[in-house]
Scaffold this active site. Sequence first.
Site, PDB file in Angstrom:
ATOM      1  N   GLU A  45      10.661   3.487   9.682  1.00 39.28           N
ATOM      2  CA  GLU A  45       9.232   2.755   9.801  1.00 39.28           C
ATOM      3  C   GLU A  45       9.516   1.363   9.930  1.00 39.28           C
ATOM      4  O   GLU A  45      10.268   0.925   9.517  1.00 39.28           O
ATOM      5  CB  GLU A  45       8.237   3.187   8.657  1.00 39.28           C
ATOM      6  CG  GLU A  45       7.050   2.353   8.767  1.00 39.28           C
ATOM      7  CD  GLU A  45       5.919   2.684   7.773  1.00 39.28           C
ATOM      8  OE1 GLU A  45       6.154   3.396   6.618  1.00 39.28           O
ATOM      9  OE2 GLU A  45       4.829   2.269   8.012  1.00 39.28           O
ATOM     10  N   CYS A 231       2.616   4.389   7.284  1.00 44.70           N
ATOM     11  CA  CYS A 231       1.143   3.765   7.390  1.00 44.70           C
ATOM     12  C   CYS A 231       1.134   2.935   8.694  1.00 44.70           C
ATOM     13  O   CYS A 231      -0.110   2.653   9.171  1.00 44.70           O
ATOM     14  CB  CYS A 231       0.856   2.697   6.320  1.00 44.70           C
ATOM     15  SG  CYS A 231       0.732   3.534   4.653  1.00 44.70           S
ATOM     16  N   GLU A 367      -0.204   9.982   6.330  1.00 49.69           N
ATOM     17  CA  GLU A 367      -0.673  10.516   5.181  1.00 49.69           C
ATOM     18  C   GLU A 367      -2.032  10.494   5.156  1.00 49.69           C
ATOM     19  O   GLU A 367      -2.674   9.800   4.321  1.00 49.69           O
ATOM     20  CB  GLU A 367      -0.026   9.172   4.039  1.00 49.69           C
ATOM     21  CG  GLU A 367       0.751   9.703   2.663  1.00 49.69           C
ATOM     22  CD  GLU A 367       1.400   8.708   2.234  1.00 49.69           C
ATOM     23  OE1 GLU A 367       0.717   7.677   1.972  1.00 49.69           O
ATOM     24  OE2 GLU A 367       2.645   8.948   1.744  1.00 49.69           O
TER      25      GLU A 367
END
Length: 646
Positions: A45, A231, A367
């Site tokens: 990420e 995210c 998520e």
Amino acid sequence: MKNLTSLIAAALLAAACSQPAHIFEIAADKPGAEIQSTMYGVFFEDINFGADGGLYADMVKNRSFEFPNAFMGWETFGNVELRTGGPFPRNPHYVHLGYSGHSDKFSGLENEGFFGMGLKEGAKYDFSVYARGTGSLRVAFVDDDTMEERQMFAEDTLFVSDPAWKKYTLAIESPLTIQDAHLRLTLIGDGSLDIEHVSLFPQDSWNGLRADLVKALEDLKPGVFRFPGGCIVEGAELSTRYQWKNSVGPVENRPLNENRWHYTFDYKLFPDYFQSYGLGFYEYFLLCEHLGAEPLPVISCGLACQFQNWDKPEAHVPVKDLGPYIQDALDLVEFANGAVTTKWGKVRADMGHPEPFGMKYLAVGNEQWDYLYPERLVPFVEALREAYPDLKIIGTSGPDSEGKQFEYLWPEMRRIGVDLVDEHFYRPESWFLAEGTRYDDYPREGPKVFAGEYACHGKGKKWNHFEASLLEAAFMTDIERNADIVHMATYAPLFAHVKGWQWRPDLIWFDNLETVRSCSYYVQQLYSLNKGTNVLSLTMDGKPVAGLEGQDGLFASAVCDSGTGEVIVKIANTSAEAQTVRLEFSGVSLGAGKLFSLHSDDPDADNSLEEPCKVVPVESAVKASGSSLDAKVPAQTFQVYRIPVK
Ligand code: AHR
């Protein structure tokens, strides 16, 4: 007679003392579940400056002058103007350099890089810039620290004489090693130049990625590579979610995106954290191919980061408007796998890869939680199944390893019929010690498990240290034992810049010049390089060795490697005492083998840039006797035994 009795007593005592405390029974002649080629993997990420400023090797920050403050990362001097309408429509800004009006004053600008620019003595760096106009542009490295007058320590000059935009390049060698150089561009004389997309890559790189970081990935031999988040897939708002279509095509025209890690959950601000998309989906797929890892992209399911928008239903795209998001998912499969005659297959081919990438997995959403997720996931699954019935779709069980959302989402994932469920667990020591049999009782039908983000976050010690990695090793014996249900596992996060992290612990740390592999890295590597092909049943008194009561903090698992004809046993001793064990292998005879041990006397120890090899695996020789091996597992130690079957 008395002497004989005492001799016998002494012999019995010696035998009792040499009797191992625990006997492990390993069914070496009965290979069980196959270990998936996707074990063990990595999750990338763009957090902690993992992409720009990290893996993506361009050293120029805000190279296209598109940050909200167009000169963020730059210092200007003399006659410098920001203009719009440059050669790249999605990055419209460019810079004009004009005569300063004084023969002894120059116009120009200086880039600070990402926490400076790391240069190595004797190494060469490829500079490029798009320019038009007439003038001489001096390209120099400067050392910010040494002099009152900024000292230039390497320089070269570009001559521009063309009213049309053109790319200009030169290579510049650094005469010294320095962590935090700057790049200074100066218009010499009275010319007039426009410049755009300023770039500086080390020649020592792999396809534009930092060579040392790629090497750290190669050495892990990952089976799967999950990207680009996390995210950032969701975005703080939908408008800043990761949009893969913006990350392909010529780099100069990939639009800038705000990085969700712009600020952390505790609102630490990184105002200059953006995504250039220089490391985009094409580059990710190339890297996966290079590493031999299955590409596993994650795409937005139309929910903005739920941590930040839990109270804002309007932040998410309504289910009825999901069409473009679903189309992005379908087009991604076409980009990765489609024929060159298809729209997106052609984009891939034009970028240099006509052969399909062979993508098999796609995660929809990161998520996510609540009913908001299943109601969005369903139309994705329907469309993807219809177009690509062989594609494996990954859903999520939310941010928690148990609890309300987890209990709600797993049955939902079964109902919807995804192929794998992505579980996340950043948990403390006690959790890792208690979860040694987590997957033993999972239903064997339905979706498989992808342990997609996990790491031991010590209670009060949320940073890398040996004890945390030991507990990860212990927990992973459960993952390994349950290879029939756990098909993928990726530690998280992967990378962190020592000067720009938002989250820790992390697997690999770096500064502008060097890399350091954490203790957790070595645990992952010991699993990955010793993953074997099939699980072997391993028990102690008929139970899995998983830190259960009476097991003295021991965890263990066993596999065989049908390719090399070896058995491999992993043992984590999480207790403060050394343990003696006997490994009894049924139905096989073993010879001399190898032992890899990871240990530190200091539970808080970790590797650092100053001491990168403080805690590393140590190899030694072991010898089995027939079908058994007596071993001592020191306190707080992770061991991997690798022994050929005779
Ligand atoms: O790995 C860091 C973050 O943890 C990821 O972005 C997110 O998926 C999780 O909350």
